[in-house]
Design a protein around this motif. Structure first.
Motif, PDB file in Angstrom:
ATOM      1  N   HIS A 114      68.164  -6.392 -22.824  1.00 43.23           N
ATOM      2  CA  HIS A 114      68.189  -7.536 -23.729  1.00 43.23           C
ATOM      3  C   HIS A 114      69.471  -7.514 -24.566  1.00 43.23           C
ATOM      4  O   HIS A 114      70.070  -6.454 -24.786  1.00 43.23           O
ATOM      5  N   ASP A 117      71.923 -11.856 -28.627  1.00 47.48           N
ATOM      6  CA  ASP A 117      71.537 -13.265 -28.608  1.00 47.48           C
ATOM      7  C   ASP A 117      70.043 -13.426 -28.350  1.00 47.48           C
ATOM      8  O   ASP A 117      69.407 -14.338 -28.888  1.00 47.48           O
ATOM      9  N   ASP A 118      69.469 -12.532 -27.543  1.00 47.11           N
ATOM     10  CA  ASP A 118      68.024 -12.565 -27.318  1.00 47.11           C
ATOM     11  C   ASP A 118      67.273 -12.292 -28.623  1.00 47.11           C
ATOM     12  O   ASP A 118      66.250 -12.921 -28.911  1.00 47.11           O
ATOM     13  N   LEU A 120      68.311 -12.927 -31.687  1.00 46.62           N
ATOM     14  CA  LEU A 120      68.445 -14.077 -32.570  1.00 46.62           C
ATOM     15  C   LEU A 120      67.529 -15.210 -32.125  1.00 46.62           C
ATOM     16  O   LEU A 120      66.881 -15.866 -32.956  1.00 46.62           O
ATOM     17  N   ALA A 121      67.466 -15.449 -30.825  1.00 48.02           N
ATOM     18  CA  ALA A 121      66.576 -16.500 -30.312  1.00 48.02           C
ATOM     19  C   ALA A 121      65.121 -16.162 -30.600  1.00 48.02           C
ATOM     20  O   ALA A 121      64.324 -17.043 -30.968  1.00 48.02           O
ATOM     21  N   TYR A 122      64.760 -14.910 -30.451  1.00 48.54           N
ATOM     22  CA  TYR A 122      63.388 -14.477 -30.719  1.00 48.54           C
ATOM     23  C   TYR A 122      63.005 -14.756 -32.177  1.00 48.54           C
ATOM     24  O   TYR A 122      61.875 -15.175 -32.467  1.00 48.54           O
ATOM     25  N   SER A 123      63.953 -14.569 -33.098  1.00 46.69           N
ATOM     26  CA  SER A 123      63.658 -14.726 -34.527  1.00 46.69           C
ATOM     27  C   SER A 123      63.245 -16.143 -34.894  1.00 46.69           C
ATOM     28  O   SER A 123      62.564 -16.347 -35.906  1.00 46.69           O
ATOM     29  N   TYR A 124      63.662 -17.129 -34.097  1.00 43.37           N
ATOM     30  CA  TYR A 124      63.332 -18.528 -34.380  1.00 43.37           C
ATOM     31  C   TYR A 124      62.312 -19.093 -33.391  1.00 43.37           C
ATOM     32  O   TYR A 124      62.094 -20.299 -33.339  1.00 43.37           O
ATOM     33  N   SER A 125      61.672 -18.211 -32.631  1.00 43.91           N
ATOM     34  CA  SER A 125      60.718 -18.660 -31.619  1.00 43.91           C
ATOM     35  C   SER A 125      59.301 -18.708 -32.180  1.00 43.91           C
ATOM     36  O   SER A 125      59.020 -18.233 -33.282  1.00 43.91           O
ATOM     37  N   THR A 131      59.673 -17.016 -39.480  1.00 37.15           N
ATOM     38  CA  THR A 131      61.073 -17.193 -39.111  1.00 37.15           C
ATOM     39  C   THR A 131      61.955 -17.044 -40.345  1.00 37.15           C
ATOM     40  O   THR A 131      61.473 -17.124 -41.479  1.00 37.15           O
ATOM     41  N   ASN A 137      74.494 -18.125 -39.896  1.00 38.88           N
ATOM     42  CA  ASN A 137      75.149 -18.143 -38.587  1.00 38.88           C
ATOM     43  C   ASN A 137      75.714 -16.749 -38.340  1.00 38.88           C
ATOM     44  O   ASN A 137      76.752 -16.381 -38.891  1.00 38.88           O
ATOM     45  N   ALA A 333      69.097 -11.994 -37.814  1.00 38.26           N
ATOM     46  CA  ALA A 333      68.876 -13.346 -38.327  1.00 38.26           C
ATOM     47  C   ALA A 333      68.270 -13.353 -39.726  1.00 38.26           C
ATOM     48  O   ALA A 333      68.317 -14.368 -40.423  1.00 38.26           O
TER      49      ALA A 333
END
Length: 367
Positions: A114, A117-118, A120-125, A131, A137, A333
């Motif tokens: 992983h 970027d994975d 960071l994406a997980y944090s907003y999923s 979240t 940024n 994040a």
């Protein structure tokens, strides 16, 4: 119950407050309008003080409301919708210390495969319970590999703005075999590896193991280079929240081996003001990383925070540790949450702290 935990539940408390305000004053009322009404009515007793952990996040929410105009008019409402202003861009930030391998292991059950970027994406999923409440940024960061058994290959490829620190966590010193030691030395020559660490002393292990831990740390110190930051993990015995003895004994060990020009990152700093001054006297290029552990700082530790020069202050999540609120795992994040609490204690604004710490990370790590 949402207001019972000041230190770790600030985002939920702010959201609860906004809901209460809208119930009392109407859906289109802002927090600032409610504040003005309460102040004018003199309903708050004189001498009352808002908890500093709430203060900066509250300020930030009020500030953001100047940029966001939410259209909550029902479709059958005859009111004219207010023109929407564009939202401000999120501040650029750098997480100066986080663990990709350990965070991945907690989220997905495996240390590799992983990317940042994975995370960071997980944090907003939808997979997370909470979240990030302060949008940032994340434009860079230091990925720390401190377990010899999870080192990346010596010829690893790294894409994006991420840089790497490689060391030996003091609780993992026994896994530094001859082969892993050779791998560590080769990794330190990799163009994307910018620091040695984390390494240091951790007195939470049995006293019978302290001597061997010091031997391994001394060996690692001999690998240090003045222009390559040395990332230190320093912890006192269980129950000692300040770690003063460890900070002082480590200072002596580093002084015996390293040049006074050595660039140093004291990771997850929890010390007192005299420790800050002592390290800066011996090593002027010492930076102090602050994590969300600040939420439980004692007064003497807060005094230590306040004497850190602003040009030596770093922010770090130490992900996966110190998750905010209901979140199970921290990631880069969430660094805005730490910045908000730091800002509250330094009587500053969150954007100021984020900008300052990001500039310092760029300077220390040459990003």
């Amino acid at each position: 119950m949402v207001f019972s935990d000041v230190s770790s539940n600030v985002p939920n408390q702010i959201e609860a407050l906004k809901s209460l305000v809208r119930l009392a004053y109407g859906r289109k009322t802002t927090l600032q309008a409610a504040v003005d009404h309460v102040n004018e009515s003199r309903m708050i007793p004189e001498g009352s003080v808002l908890d500093p952990c709430h203060l900066e996040v509250f300020r930030l929410v009020v500030c953001l409301e100047e940029f966001y105009v939410v259209d909550e008019v029902d479709s059958d409402d005859e009111e004219t919708a207010v023109p929407t202003l564009s939202a401000p861009s999120s501040p650029d930030v750098i997480d100066s210390h986080f663990h990709l391998d350990r965070t991945s292991r907690q989220i997905w059950g495996k240390s590799s495969e992983h990317t940042v970027d994975d995370l960071l994406a997980y944090s907003y999923s939808d997979a997370v319970a909470e979240t990030p409440s302060i949008p940032v940024n994340v434009v860079g960061g230091i990925v720390v590999f401190s377990e010899p058994n999870t080192y990346p290959p010596v010829d690893f490829e790294s894409h994006g703005p991420w840089r790497v620190a490689v060391g030996v966590h003091p609780k993992h010193y026994e896994t530094l075999t001859v082969e892993r030691n050779i791998c560590l030395q080769r990794l330190l020559d990799h163009p994307k590896v910018v620091a040695l660490g984390e390494c240091g002393l951790d007195r939470t292990i049995p006293i019978s193991r302290w001597s061997r831990q010091e031997e391994v740390f001394a060996k690692l110190l001999r690998m240090a280079r003045p222009d390559q930051p040395l990332v230190l993990h320093l912890r006192g015995v269980k129950g000692d929240s300040h770690g003063t003895d460890v900070y002082r004994s480590t200072l002596g060990m580093v002084e015996d081996v390293c040049s006074s020009e050595q660039r140093i990152h004291v990771h997850c700093f929890k010390g007192k003001s005299d420790i800050v001054r002592a390290w800066l006297r011996k090593f002027p290029n010492t930076y102090f990383g602050v994590t969300a552990a600040i939420c439980v700082f004692e007064n003497s530790q807060l005094e230590g925070l306040k004497v850190i020069p602003w040009n030596r202050l770093l922010l770090e999540t130490d992900s996966p540790y110190f998750p905010p609120g209901k979140a199970r795992v921290s990631t880069p994040a969430y660094i805005g949450e730490t910045a908000a609490v730091v800002a509250a204690h330094l009587d500053a604004r969150t954007p100021e702290i984020l900008e300052c710490a990001t500039a310092n990370a760029r300077e220390l790590y040459k990003l």
